[in-house]
Motif scaffolding. Sequence first.
Motif, PDB file in Angstrom:
ATOM      1  N   VAL A 155     -11.323  -0.159 -31.666  1.00 13.66           N
ATOM      2  CA  VAL A 155     -10.667   0.358 -30.460  1.00 13.66           C
ATOM      3  C   VAL A 155     -11.187  -0.367 -29.214  1.00 13.66           C
ATOM      4  CG1 VAL A 155     -10.370   2.389 -28.989  1.00 13.66           C
ATOM      5  CG2 VAL A 155     -10.181   2.608 -31.470  1.00 13.66           C
ATOM      6  N   ALA A 156     -12.502  -0.583 -29.163  1.00 12.42           N
ATOM      7  CA  ALA A 156     -13.099  -1.286 -28.022  1.00 12.42           C
ATOM      8  C   ALA A 156     -12.557  -2.707 -27.925  1.00 12.42           C
ATOM      9  CB  ALA A 156     -14.617  -1.303 -28.153  1.00 12.42           C
ATOM     10  N   ASN A 157     -12.354  -3.366 -29.064  1.00 10.55           N
ATOM     11  CA  ASN A 157     -11.795  -4.720 -29.061  1.00 10.55           C
ATOM     12  C   ASN A 157     -10.351  -4.709 -28.562  1.00 10.55           C
ATOM     13  OD1 ASN A 157     -12.002  -7.632 -29.863  1.00 10.55           O
ATOM     14  ND2 ASN A 157     -10.374  -7.046 -31.273  1.00 10.55           N
ATOM     15  N   ASN A 158      -9.601  -3.677 -28.949  1.00 11.25           N
ATOM     16  CA  ASN A 158      -8.236  -3.542 -28.435  1.00 11.25           C
ATOM     17  C   ASN A 158      -8.237  -3.404 -26.912  1.00 11.25           C
ATOM     18  OD1 ASN A 158      -7.144  -3.650 -31.018  1.00 11.25           O
ATOM     19  ND2 ASN A 158      -6.982  -1.446 -31.236  1.00 11.25           N
ATOM     20  N   MET A 159      -9.120  -2.556 -26.414  1.00  9.95           N
ATOM     21  CA  MET A 159      -9.194  -2.342 -24.976  1.00  9.95           C
ATOM     22  C   MET A 159      -9.581  -3.627 -24.239  1.00  9.95           C
ATOM     23  SD  MET A 159      -8.394   0.775 -24.170  1.00  9.95           S
ATOM     24  CE  MET A 159      -9.144   0.944 -22.543  1.00  9.95           C
ATOM     25  N   ALA A 160     -10.505  -4.380 -24.835  1.00 18.30           N
ATOM     26  CA  ALA A 160     -10.959  -5.623 -24.195  1.00 18.30           C
ATOM     27  C   ALA A 160      -9.855  -6.672 -24.140  1.00 18.30           C
ATOM     28  CB  ALA A 160     -12.171  -6.175 -24.941  1.00 18.30           C
ATOM     29  N   ASN A 161      -8.863  -6.557 -25.027  1.00 18.98           N
ATOM     30  CA  ASN A 161      -7.782  -7.546 -25.075  1.00 18.98           C
ATOM     31  C   ASN A 161      -6.445  -6.976 -24.602  1.00 18.98           C
ATOM     32  OD1 ASN A 161      -8.794 -10.159 -26.570  1.00 18.98           O
ATOM     33  ND2 ASN A 161      -9.723  -8.438 -27.649  1.00 18.98           N
TER      34      ASN A 161
END
Length: 246
Positions: A22-28
Amino acid sequence: MQNTSYIALSRQAALQRQLDVVANNMANANTTGFKSEQMMFREFLVPTRSSQRAIGGKLSFVQDVGVLRDTREGPLTKTDNPLDFAIHGDGYFQIETEAGMRYSRSGHFRMDQTGMLVNSQGFAVMDDRDQPIIFAPNETRIEVSEDGTVSTENGRVARLKVVKFSNDQELRNAGDTLFETTLEPEVVARPAIVQGMIEESNVQPVVEMTRMTQILREYQGVQKMLDTEHERTMKAMQALSGARPA
């Protein structure tokens, strides 16, 4: 007593990995051509010592088995940059890197010092003959038709290669919005390419924030259960040993 803790810890470990996704989704969320991902879970049964008996049971653990990519098209944004291309529908641009052919939905391209069409990392964009697309020094009016044909004031230059795969979930992240795979690419006969636009990330920040909040609450719930189980175990040990609580 230990089984309860092991099962709870397996859930916490899975939640931690889910939070990373989820954090990777938010970062991208603002990365062109990025596709959001989510974890896939399943129940993992482990036999107990009593499993051989008629009333024997199994322990149910949580196991993450992989990542599912959302391949839906992201919103198209107009940039008016003649070297920005977006694919409407299925397909990927083919990019030649030092590690081999890679594939991407991000069509934010530019021209390098030699006149070659490259992506934001400087890797060559391939044409339908698996050759780099190179413009002459005097060519300035670049146009791309819907089928990927690249032309200038001097005429036709090349045709962008757009490919697809039998299973998009087999593509693995290679960094910088690039994908790699061992699957054989299939050329898209009639691609739909739009010039002067880019495909934005299909991440929905509100949805990802909701998921992040839910994961945090679930993690806290499991931790509370672990704390309660630890307290119960300590009380049981004190009762069995006859020791008084400190």
